[in-house]
Design an enzyme around this catalytic site. Sequence first.
Site, PDB file in Angstrom:
ATOM      1  N   CYS A  60      -1.833  -3.011   7.500  1.00 33.57           N
ATOM      2  CA  CYS A  60      -1.371  -3.028   8.981  1.00 33.57           C
ATOM      3  C   CYS A  60      -1.721  -1.960   9.586  1.00 33.57           C
ATOM      4  O   CYS A  60      -1.942  -0.741   8.891  1.00 33.57           O
ATOM      5  CB  CYS A  60       0.098  -3.568   8.855  1.00 33.57           C
ATOM      6  SG  CYS A  60       1.214  -2.244   8.221  1.00 33.57           S
ATOM      7  N   TRP A  91      18.770 -37.949 -15.087  1.00 32.22           N
ATOM      8  CA  TRP A  91      17.911 -37.131 -14.631  1.00 32.22           C
ATOM      9  C   TRP A  91      16.385 -37.748 -14.892  1.00 32.22           C
ATOM     10  O   TRP A  91      16.486 -38.537 -15.686  1.00 32.22           O
ATOM     11  CB  TRP A  91      17.618 -35.771 -15.180  1.00 32.22           C
ATOM     12  CG  TRP A  91      18.778 -34.758 -14.880  1.00 32.22           C
ATOM     13  CD1 TRP A  91      19.788 -34.400 -15.652  1.00 32.22           C
ATOM     14  CD2 TRP A  91      18.951 -34.191 -13.458  1.00 32.22           C
ATOM     15  NE1 TRP A  91      20.513 -33.526 -15.193  1.00 32.22           N
ATOM     16  CE2 TRP A  91      20.150 -33.461 -13.768  1.00 32.22           C
ATOM     17  CE3 TRP A  91      18.230 -34.076 -12.492  1.00 32.22           C
ATOM     18  CZ2 TRP A  91      20.619 -32.665 -12.842  1.00 32.22           C
ATOM     19  CZ3 TRP A  91      18.808 -33.383 -11.597  1.00 32.22           C
ATOM     20  CH2 TRP A  91      20.172 -32.716 -11.788  1.00 32.22           C
ATOM     21  N   THR A 128      21.025 -38.398   1.564  1.00 31.16           N
ATOM     22  CA  THR A 128      21.169 -37.557   0.436  1.00 31.16           C
ATOM     23  C   THR A 128      22.520 -37.065   0.005  1.00 31.16           C
ATOM     24  O   THR A 128      23.043 -36.909  -0.963  1.00 31.16           O
ATOM     25  CB  THR A 128      20.048 -36.455   0.308  1.00 31.16           C
ATOM     26  OG1 THR A 128      18.655 -37.291   0.426  1.00 31.16           O
ATOM     27  CG2 THR A 128      20.146 -35.766  -0.873  1.00 31.16           C
ATOM     28  N   ARG A 157      19.300 -21.822  -8.745  1.00 30.59           N
ATOM     29  CA  ARG A 157      20.399 -21.446  -9.835  1.00 30.59           C
ATOM     30  C   ARG A 157      19.684 -20.819 -11.001  1.00 30.59           C
ATOM     31  O   ARG A 157      20.150 -20.576 -12.048  1.00 30.59           O
ATOM     32  CB  ARG A 157      20.879 -22.747 -10.633  1.00 30.59           C
ATOM     33  CG  ARG A 157      21.867 -23.722  -9.438  1.00 30.59           C
ATOM     34  CD  ARG A 157      22.172 -25.034 -10.177  1.00 30.59           C
ATOM     35  NE  ARG A 157      21.457 -25.939 -10.488  1.00 30.59           N
ATOM     36  CZ  ARG A 157      21.030 -26.920  -9.474  1.00 30.59           C
ATOM     37  NH1 ARG A 157      21.504 -26.897  -8.042  1.00 30.59           N
ATOM     38  NH2 ARG A 157      20.079 -27.821  -9.742  1.00 30.59           N
ATOM     39  N   SER A 191       9.862 -40.459   7.822  1.00 30.90           N
ATOM     40  CA  SER A 191      10.116 -39.920   9.385  1.00 30.90           C
ATOM     41  C   SER A 191       9.289 -38.423   9.094  1.00 30.90           C
ATOM     42  O   SER A 191       8.554 -38.450  10.382  1.00 30.90           O
ATOM     43  CB  SER A 191      11.464 -39.610   9.417  1.00 30.90           C
ATOM     44  OG  SER A 191      12.377 -40.839   9.617  1.00 30.90           O
ATOM     45  N   ASN A 220      11.577 -38.780   4.231  1.00 34.06           N
ATOM     46  CA  ASN A 220      10.321 -38.551   3.833  1.00 34.06           C
ATOM     47  C   ASN A 220       9.382 -39.194   4.599  1.00 34.06           C
ATOM     48  O   ASN A 220       8.350 -38.758   5.075  1.00 34.06           O
ATOM     49  CB  ASN A 220      10.215 -39.067   2.449  1.00 34.06           C
ATOM     50  CG  ASN A 220      10.508 -38.375   1.438  1.00 34.06           C
ATOM     51  OD1 ASN A 220      11.088 -36.911   1.549  1.00 34.06           O
ATOM     52  ND2 ASN A 220      10.693 -38.328   0.084  1.00 34.06           N
ATOM     53  N   GLU A 258       0.691  -1.308  -0.110  1.00 30.89           N
ATOM     54  CA  GLU A 258      -0.040  -0.039  -0.036  1.00 30.89           C
ATOM     55  C   GLU A 258       0.833   1.395   0.013  1.00 30.89           C
ATOM     56  O   GLU A 258       0.594   2.313  -0.811  1.00 30.89           O
ATOM     57  CB  GLU A 258      -1.018  -0.019   1.148  1.00 30.89           C
ATOM     58  CG  GLU A 258      -1.748  -1.057   1.415  1.00 30.89           C
ATOM     59  CD  GLU A 258      -1.265  -2.345   2.239  1.00 30.89           C
ATOM     60  OE1 GLU A 258      -1.901  -2.628   3.061  1.00 30.89           O
ATOM     61  OE2 GLU A 258      -0.133  -2.683   2.055  1.00 30.89           O
TER      62      GLU A 258
END
Length: 366
Positions: free
Chosen positions: A75, A170, A196, A207, A300, A298, A52
């Site tokens: 706000c 990939w 990982t 990136r 967990s 994942n 605003e």
Amino acid sequence: MTPEAYMKEAIREAKKGEGFTNPNPMVGAVLVKEGRIIGKDCHREYGGFHAERNAILNCREDMQGAELYVTLEPCCHYGKTPPCTEIILESGIRKVYIGAMDPNPLVAGNGARILKQNGVEVETGICEQECLELNKIFFHYIRNQTPYVVMKYAMTADGKIATRTGASRWITGEEARERVQRSRHRYMGIMAGLGTVLADDPLLTCRLAGSRSPVRIICDTHLRTPLSAKVVQTAKETPTLLATAECDGSKTEPYRECGCSICTVPLKGEHIDLNVLMQKLGTLGIDSILLEGGAALNYSALESGIVHAVEMYVAPKLFGGTATSPVGGSGVALPDQAFALCSPKIRQIGQDILVEWEVKPCLQES
């Protein structure tokens, strides 16, 4: 144009701040006078002026009698910037259209009330659902003070995240991978497990040109991340936090010297307590996390109840065999104990399919 059309323009403005305003909301504002847009802007970055105020300060026309369309309730308190209600009243705006009300206890209806008390007409609920969706991360964070967690994975049409040799690059095409980079820009944190890091040695950065990389959060119960890992070696350039139960200073100090932050988390069973970790990350101002974990993390995360949404990329490929699936762990014993998903959104991205779900509250606890 209709009020809805102007509000949709405000929503488009708000999205320009994606990834830069966290943990503040994305907000857009549009000024209209005599059926013509005379100014518009967004909340551009955390700590900067709100939408605003930006729209009003950058407007070069007389705003007396104008209307303001804003995606979130203005706000009314002093924080990093002055209250938006103050500059709205000073500008001569006669009516304010609000998309969604602000659940922040410092606002929570008071912004609209102050405007009304000072003679400004206020109309709420314009494109409300779209405005709520725009800031679901903010709404979750302001109410719970813990991050909104999105579990992301890519798999083949037969549910594999790697081949039998462990190769995974990939699975999806370039378009899908670019969208993942945009997600890394949008969410404040990116979380992965030790597995990982050991398997892929990823950078876990964004990136895209002009983007912001998320805080890297590595779940490493016994602090076994190699000091040579890319996430450690680049910690002075990209914030990196190691979440661990290890509290021996002689073991944590080498990581600190590399620029890593250490977040000590108590054990729950054999691993760190992910719920405690979320609470600690919330106090650090991290409002959202993209979970790019392996199958074990994942599971967990789902079992702990910290996951709020799932992004599943499905590639038009079949690997077969006994390769890893996206969610591992011990698994549930019965179908009605499943982690239930709802509200699916399906779209094609290049040759791949993206399915987005919300996660229902854990049925195992009910």
